[in-house]
Each structure stands twice: as structure tokens, then as C-alpha cells.
Design an enzyme around this catalytic site. Sequence first.
Site, PDB file in Angstrom:
ATOM      1  N   TYR A 155      37.910  91.846  54.941  1.00 55.68           N
ATOM      2  CA  TYR A 155      36.564  91.744  54.667  1.00 55.68           C
ATOM      3  C   TYR A 155      35.797  90.684  55.834  1.00 55.68           C
ATOM      4  CZ  TYR A 155      32.357  91.126  51.710  1.00 55.68           C
ATOM      5  OH  TYR A 155      30.947  91.263  51.597  1.00 55.68           O
ATOM      6  N   LYS A 159      32.891  92.395  58.129  1.00 52.64           N
ATOM      7  CA  LYS A 159      31.605  91.847  58.590  1.00 52.64           C
ATOM      8  C   LYS A 159      31.358  91.240  59.918  1.00 52.64           C
ATOM      9  CE  LYS A 159      30.160  92.752  54.232  1.00 52.64           C
ATOM     10  NZ  LYS A 159      29.066  93.755  53.982  1.00 52.64           N
TER      11      LYS A 159
END
Length: 250
Positions: A155, A159
Site C-alpha cells: 500500500y 501510494k
Amino acid sequence: MDLGINGRVAVVTGGARGIGAETARVLAAEGAKLVVSDIDLAAAEAVAREIQGLGGHAIAVRCDVANEAEVGQMAAAGIEAFGAIDILINNAGFNRDRYLTKMAETEWDAVMDVVLKGAFHCSRAVLPGMMERKWGRIVNIASRSVFGNPGQTNYSAAKMGLIGFTRALSLEQAKYGITVNAVAPGFVETDAMRALPTYPKLRELALAKNPVGFLGAPDDLASAITFMASERARYITGVTLYVTGGRFSS
């Protein structure tokens, strides 16, 4: 303050709940017409009906942003309904948290495909029309996790990649009157967050590290996203706005 987006057409991916749903509501309140896109069509339809019930204009479209064909169909549905797409909020994403030594390749790929490939597919689908009309707004939803959270290598990497994507695309598109920015949320008290079995502990830790002394709500993010998507933000591009209550480190 008039944000200059009355009558503009906005696509919000992951728009069925949480930050995405609230962003759709706030954009609609400013007069934008909404394409509420989500893999959960029933939930997206509920958000669209809510907007319609308040006098706004909205349609719901089922779309897996990792699937190029579905993204093309979603963009076509928005253009058919409203004539154009002026604003894209790349919000779709999810966690598949696990320490790297225990993370399956499928868990890595799933997050990358939705967060990064999804932004690629959606941006590429709407940019030609924006370029032709010499106006457009793309807002990519990043995360405070770019500074690193244990168990979130997938993640955090996705991002952070989205921030690099934002910077590069902003340079490509500036001459066409299109701005590309990112908004990076901190801890936000969404229904999905509250449903986590670890929520009480996560909330306690987040509060302890948050300088402002309270946690964010979906509306806090929706307001920031809507501003970045507005005419008022025309001189802002390639930046990441951190909406975290001042919290940056893990």
C-alpha cells in the site's frame, strides 16, 4: 465562495462509500454532475439516488478500475449521460496488509493494480476530452502511509507511486489547462475503518500521534478534494496536499 465547477462533470472512482461517497456528495452540492463509479454497483446506485433526491445529477456505473475495458465503458457512460468528463477523482483503492515475508504476490498485485494501474487506466480514458476542451482536473488520492507503515509495503509503495504519477502527469498536461494533484489522507473515521476488529487500538494510537488532537472525518477530505478539483485551484498542480491533522510519521 463559488468554486467554479457548477455544471462540470466529475467521475469519482471508489465512490460508493467512505471518502469517495462523501466527495461525490460535496461535488454535487457545488453543482457538479456525478458519475459514481465503484465495483459495488448497488452501493454506488444508493449514492447516486441520494444525490438525485437532493436535486443533483448523478449516475452510477459498475467499474473495476484495474480492467481497461470496464474503465472505457465507464467513461463512455459518463459522456453519454452528461456530454463530457471534466473532473476525475482517482479514489479507488484498498488495503491488503501483511508483513512482507508473509505477503502473497497476489496481495501485492491486487493493491498495485487498483491504486496505480487504476489511475493509469482512468486518467488515460478521460484525458483526450480534457485536452480538447483545454480544461480538466485530476485528483489522485494518496495516503499518509507513503511515509511507511509496518505491514503496508504494498500500500505504501502504491501510494508513493501515485505521487510520482501525479508529478509527472501534471507536467505533461499543464499546457492543456489540466491540473493534476494528489490529496493524502491521514487517519479518517470511515465506516470501513470502524468495522476493523483492531479499530479501537488503531484509533487510540492515531489520536496519541495526531497534533490537532482529533481524527479526520470523510467530509474533511471531501472538502479538500473538491477544492483541488475546482477553478479556484487553477494555479496549483503537481502537489500533494496532506490532510492528516499534522501527522506525518507512523
